[in-house]
Design an enzyme around this catalytic site. Structure first.
Site, short mmCIF file in Angstrom:
data_model
loop_
_atom_site.label_atom_id
_atom_site.label_comp_id
_atom_site.label_asym_id
_atom_site.label_seq_id
_atom_site.Cartn_x
_atom_site.Cartn_y
_atom_site.Cartn_z
N ARG A 78 0.84 -1.20 0.00
CA ARG A 78 0.00 0.00 0.00
C ARG A 78 0.88 1.25 0.00
O ARG A 78 1.94 1.27 0.60
CB ARG A 78 -0.90 0.04 1.24
CG ARG A 78 -2.12 -0.85 1.18
CD ARG A 78 -2.97 -0.70 2.42
NE ARG A 78 -2.25 -1.10 3.62
CZ ARG A 78 -1.69 -0.27 4.49
NH1 ARG A 78 -1.79 1.04 4.34
NH2 ARG A 78 -1.05 -0.73 5.54
N TYR A 206 -1.80 -3.64 -6.58
CA TYR A 206 -1.45 -4.43 -5.40
C TYR A 206 -2.40 -4.26 -4.23
O TYR A 206 -2.75 -3.14 -3.84
CB TYR A 206 -0.03 -4.06 -4.92
CG TYR A 206 0.54 -5.14 -4.03
CD1 TYR A 206 1.17 -6.24 -4.59
CD2 TYR A 206 0.39 -5.09 -2.66
CE1 TYR A 206 1.66 -7.25 -3.80
CE2 TYR A 206 0.88 -6.10 -1.85
CZ TYR A 206 1.51 -7.19 -2.43
OH TYR A 206 1.98 -8.19 -1.64
N LYS A 215 -9.38 -2.28 2.29
CA LYS A 215 -9.13 -1.09 3.11
C LYS A 215 -9.96 0.09 2.62
O LYS A 215 -10.39 0.92 3.42
CB LYS A 215 -7.63 -0.77 3.11
CG LYS A 215 -6.77 -1.90 3.72
CD LYS A 215 -7.33 -2.30 5.02
CE LYS A 215 -6.66 -3.33 5.88
NZ LYS A 215 -5.53 -4.09 5.62
N HIS A 235 -10.05 -2.15 11.99
CA HIS A 235 -8.96 -3.00 11.49
C HIS A 235 -8.67 -4.07 12.54
O HIS A 235 -7.65 -4.01 13.24
CB HIS A 235 -7.73 -2.11 11.25
CG HIS A 235 -6.62 -2.76 10.46
ND1 HIS A 235 -5.32 -2.32 10.50
CD2 HIS A 235 -6.61 -3.81 9.61
CE1 HIS A 235 -4.57 -3.07 9.72
NE2 HIS A 235 -5.33 -3.98 9.17
N SER A 257 -0.89 -3.13 10.46
CA SER A 257 -0.54 -4.03 9.36
C SER A 257 0.74 -4.79 9.68
O SER A 257 1.71 -4.20 10.17
CB SER A 257 -0.35 -3.21 8.09
OG SER A 257 -1.54 -2.50 7.80
N CYS A 259 1.36 -6.93 11.98
CA CYS A 259 1.68 -7.01 13.41
C CYS A 259 0.97 -8.16 14.10
O CYS A 259 0.83 -8.16 15.33
CB CYS A 259 1.36 -5.69 14.09
SG CYS A 259 2.48 -4.37 13.60
N ASP A 284 -8.84 -9.57 9.66
CA ASP A 284 -8.33 -8.24 9.29
C ASP A 284 -9.31 -7.11 9.55
O ASP A 284 -8.89 -6.02 9.93
CB ASP A 284 -7.94 -8.24 7.80
CG ASP A 284 -7.03 -7.07 7.41
OD1 ASP A 284 -6.01 -6.87 8.10
OD2 ASP A 284 -7.32 -6.37 6.43
N ARG A 376 2.40 -12.20 -0.10
CA ARG A 376 1.12 -12.56 0.53
C ARG A 376 0.53 -13.82 -0.09
O ARG A 376 0.86 -14.21 -1.20
CB ARG A 376 0.12 -11.42 0.32
CG ARG A 376 0.58 -10.08 0.91
CD ARG A 376 -0.27 -9.64 2.04
NE ARG A 376 0.30 -8.54 2.80
CZ ARG A 376 -0.22 -8.11 3.95
NH1 ARG A 376 -1.29 -8.69 4.45
NH2 ARG A 376 0.34 -7.13 4.61
P1 GTP Z 1 -1.89 -7.41 7.77
O1 GTP Z 1 -2.43 -8.49 6.89
O2 GTP Z 1 -0.86 -6.57 7.10
O3 GTP Z 1 -2.97 -6.57 8.37
O4 GTP Z 1 -1.03 -8.13 8.94
P2 GTP Z 1 -1.43 -8.97 10.24
O5 GTP Z 1 -1.70 -8.03 11.36
O6 GTP Z 1 -2.47 -9.97 9.91
O7 GTP Z 1 -0.05 -9.68 10.61
P3 GTP Z 1 0.39 -11.23 10.49
O8 GTP Z 1 -0.36 -12.13 11.42
O9 GTP Z 1 0.41 -11.60 9.06
O10 GTP Z 1 1.89 -11.14 11.05
C1 GTP Z 1 2.84 -10.27 10.47
C2 GTP Z 1 4.22 -10.59 10.91
O11 GTP Z 1 4.32 -10.57 12.33
C3 GTP Z 1 4.68 -11.95 10.45
O12 GTP Z 1 5.97 -11.83 9.91
C4 GTP Z 1 4.70 -12.77 11.70
O13 GTP Z 1 5.70 -13.74 11.63
C5 GTP Z 1 4.94 -11.76 12.81
N1 GTP Z 1 4.27 -12.17 14.06
C6 GTP Z 1 2.96 -12.50 14.22
N2 GTP Z 1 2.69 -12.88 15.49
C7 GTP Z 1 3.85 -12.75 16.18
C8 GTP Z 1 4.22 -12.98 17.55
O14 GTP Z 1 3.42 -13.38 18.39
N3 GTP Z 1 5.52 -12.72 17.89
C9 GTP Z 1 6.44 -12.28 16.98
N4 GTP Z 1 7.67 -12.06 17.39
N5 GTP Z 1 6.12 -12.07 15.67
C10 GTP Z 1 4.86 -12.30 15.28
C1 SPV Z 2 -2.66 -4.31 5.59
O1 SPV Z 2 -1.74 -3.66 5.09
O2 SPV Z 2 -3.15 -4.02 6.72
C2 SPV Z 2 -3.20 -5.47 4.86
C3 SPV Z 2 -2.74 -5.71 3.51
O3 SPV Z 2 -4.04 -6.19 5.40
S1 SPV Z 2 -3.52 -4.69 2.32
O4 SPV Z 2 -4.64 -5.41 1.77
O5 SPV Z 2 -2.53 -4.40 1.30
O6 SPV Z 2 -3.99 -3.49 2.97
MN MN Z 3 -4.54 -5.42 7.52
#
Ligand code: GTP
Ligand code: SPV
Ligand code: MN
Length: 598
Positions: A78, A206, A215, A235, A257, A259, A284, A376
């Site tokens: 994004r 993308y 979003k 979110h 995002s 996290c 999400d 992704r």
């Molecule tokens: P978006 O789709 O962008 O909104 O992201 P999300 O909030 O769904 O994050 P996601 O669960 O995909 O995790 C993102 C990154 O954080 C990955 O690289 C994970 O490996 C890392 N991660 C997730 N949970 C943990 C955790 O409990 N500890 C640590 N150290 N890293 C974590």
């Molecule tokens: C985020 O960035 O919080 C996502 C991926 O979940 S996107 O769809 O690109 O916004």
């Molecule tokens: Mn997201």
């Protein structure tokens, strides 16, 4: 072109037909294709995308129904600096959004869109957000010249005929216009017109820039609608935690995002916590309304997951690994010689001949990642082994706890609870987090990201805080609120908390707080767990390390409160005074509490 529009007319609203014709006159596609969401259509689109190279078929034995897409190297996340909320006045967009005047913006983009689909097909993608027959549900229609977008929308939303049936003759739908143009970053803009329920997105193919359901509609436009109509678009992941007695507690959690939302939403509890289970409602986005019973009810508007690939493995997220075995589109991951996918942190030895996300040979000695850090998977939620049976429930699920969490190396303890709703809103409003690869720009910089909505709130952030505070009046049974931080580090740079599956132990504490089975320690920042109440059965973590993970360090808090105050000042007069009062109370408490005691 005209005949096809007429043939389909029986199913469609006049407003929809009129708008599609108008946009077609502007963009001048060679043909218009109305998408019905059928299997036959998907096969046809997939064949076309495979022929053009937009999709690369993966090994049908290892990954049946899976494809790889490589995006343009300049278009991998994004672009928040190119994202605009074009409300009538700048004040309505507020201090945290980019703003341009709507008339000027329409005019500029009309210039870009003019003839932009010549030589291309315009796909009309009707979609439904939220379970059908739900009072939460909303219809959007995206016009796009990208087959990749269509195929992703088919996974991410309830796409096609079902949406048109829901719309009927009504003109109440989100109008999304998307063209990749020539993917030149100089002609890339993602513009929202909340007053017209309209999104125009140009020059990117993308993720959140191009899948307008996500979003753009389900957060930026929907947050604006939610303010008008008295609900919340957030979110947030939503999950159900089943305790050994069979009780299910639903929790919504906002993390910025990349996290940890997808990971937590489908967390598989460690073996030591026998009898505990987690069910995913969403990973999400959550739409939440006050029910007739005075509780907060949530649905997941989406039907699939657009999840971060790197770091996903059978230990960190076994459910996701099972989910992406079939029917998944991978974007910007690496590929092995036998057409399987690979990414960094997959914990599988890379095969000898591997190509990186750009299609270039890659070896494990390389200092570049094989998969793009924001690579992704797009997977249908039905593939998720932990999917909640309540995911299609038109009422949604009742939320007992709201969790906020950023990516913070210091300061923020593993978990603590807010004293009440106003304190909880303050915790969400002042949340900070380090930036990630999910958006273009520098990674690892701490910024304020209120409720993980900084890039997604479609109106003035001060008004948004007022809206959150105002929800309390209508909630007879408000959820409890919590703050978590999985990312705090020791001096040597290692994580203090093992995270992932072990986060279940924190969820268990939250559930036990909700059901009033455990107490908590009152501190200046909130209610902290008594370490004995965190179930650490089967987890080998030195007690000193846990103490560090839970520590409140006044020096760090002084710096933190400075940053919070600076953020509040930047909001100006729309900032609710209640939140300033909260900040002062924490400051007083920290000063009275004295020096670092842990
Ligand atoms: P978006 O789709 O962008 O909104 O992201 P999300 O909030 O769904 O994050 P996601 O669960 O995909 O995790 C993102 C990154 O954080 C990955 O690289 C994970 O490996 C890392 N991660 C997730 N949970 C943990 C955790 O409990 N500890 C640590 N150290 N890293 C974590
Ligand atoms: C985020 O960035 O919080 C996502 C991926 O979940 S996107 O769809 O690109 O916004
Ligand atoms: Mn997201």
């Amino acid at each position: 072109m005209r005949t096809e529009v007429q043939r389909e007319a029986s199913l469609k609203s006049r407003d929809l037909l009129h708008w599609v014709s108008k946009m077609a006159r502007l963009t001048q596609p060679d043909a218009i294709k109305w998408c019905d969401g059928s299997q036959a259509e998907t096969h046809w689109l997939t064949d076309v995308a495979t022929a053009t190279g937009e999709l690369i078929p993966l090994n049908p034995d290892k990954r049946p129904g899976c494809y790889l897409h490589r995006s343009n190297a300049n278009d991998v996340a994004r672009t928040e600096n190119l994202t605009f909320v074009c409300s009538d006045s700048k004040a309505d967009a507020g201090p945290t959004n980019n703003w341009m005047p709507p008339d000027e913006t329409y005019q500029k983009l009309r210039g870009w869109f003019s003839g932009s689909m010549r030589g291309r097909i315009m796909y009309v993608v009707p979609y439904l957000l939220g379970p059908s027959n739900s009072s939460f549900a909303k219809v959007g229609v995206e016009l796009t010249d990208s087959i990749y977008v269509v195929l992703n929308m088919r996974i991410m939303t309830r796409m096609g005929r079902v949406a048109l049936e829901c719309l009927g003759g009504s003109g109440d739908f989100n109008r999304g216009l998307h063209s990749t143009l020539d993917l030149d970053p100089k002609r890339r803009l993602i513009c929202h017109f909340p007053q017209d329920n309209t999104i125009w997105s140009a020059g990117s193919g993308y993720g959140g820039n191009a899948l307008l359901s996500k979003k753009c509609f389900a957060l930026r436009i929907a947050s604006h609608l939610g303010r008008q109509e008295g609900w919340l678009a957030e979110h947030m992941l939503v999950l159900g935690v089943e305790s050994p007695d069979g009780q299910i507690t639903y929790i919504a959690a906002a993390f910025p995002s990349a996290c940890g939302k997808t990971n937590l939403a489908m967390v598989r509890p460690p073996a030591a916590l026998a009898g505990w289970r987690v069910f995913t409602v969403g990973d999400d986005i959550a739409w939440m309304r006050v029910g007739a019973d005075g509780r907060l009810w949530a649905v997941n508007p989406e039907a699939g997951y657009f999840g971060v690939a790197p770091g996903t493995n059978v230990r960190s997220n076994p459910n996701a690994m099972a989910m992406v075995r079939s029917d998944t589109i991978f974007t910007n991951v690496a590929m092995t010689a036998d057409q399987d996918v690979w990414w960094d942190g997959m914990e599988v030895e890379p095969s000898k001949r591997i190509v990186d996300w750009r299609g270039q040979p890659w070896s494990s000695g390389s200092d570049q990642p094989a998969a793009h850090p924001n690579s992704r998977f797009t997977a249908p939620m039905r593939n998720n082994p932990a999917l909640s049976p309540r995911v299609e429930d038109p009422q949604g699920v009742p939320i007992s706890a709201i969790v906020f969490g950023g990516r913070r190396t210091t300061t923020i303890p593993l978990v603590f609870e807010a004293y009440d709703w106003i304190h909880g809103v303050y915790l969400g409003a002042t949340m900070g987090s380090e930036t990630t690869a999910a958006a273009s720009g520098e990674v690892g910089v701490v910024r304020r990201d209120p409720m993980a909505m900084l890039p997604f709130c479609g109106y003035n952030i001060g008004d948004y805080f007022h809206h959150w505070l105002g929800m309390r009046r209508r909630l007879k049974h408000p959820p409890r609120m919590f703050m978590v931080n999985w990312f705090r580090k020791a001096r040597d740079g290692s994580f203090l908390w093992p995270g992932y599956t072990e986060n279940m132990r924190v969820l268990k504490w939250i559930v036990e707080r909700v059901s009033e089975r455990v107490g908590a320690e009152e501190t200046p920042i909130g209610l902290l767990p008594n370490p004995r109440d965190l179930d650490l059965t089967g987890l080998d973590i030195p007690s000193q390390q846990l103490t560090q993970a839970l520590a409140i360090k006044p020096g760090e808090w002084r710096a933190e409160l400075e940053l919070q105050e600076k953020f509040f000042k930047s909001i100006g007069e729309t900032l609710p005074t209640e939140l300033e009062t909260q900040l002062e109370a924490v400051r007083t408490g920290i000063e009275l509490d004295g020096e670092d005691k842990h």
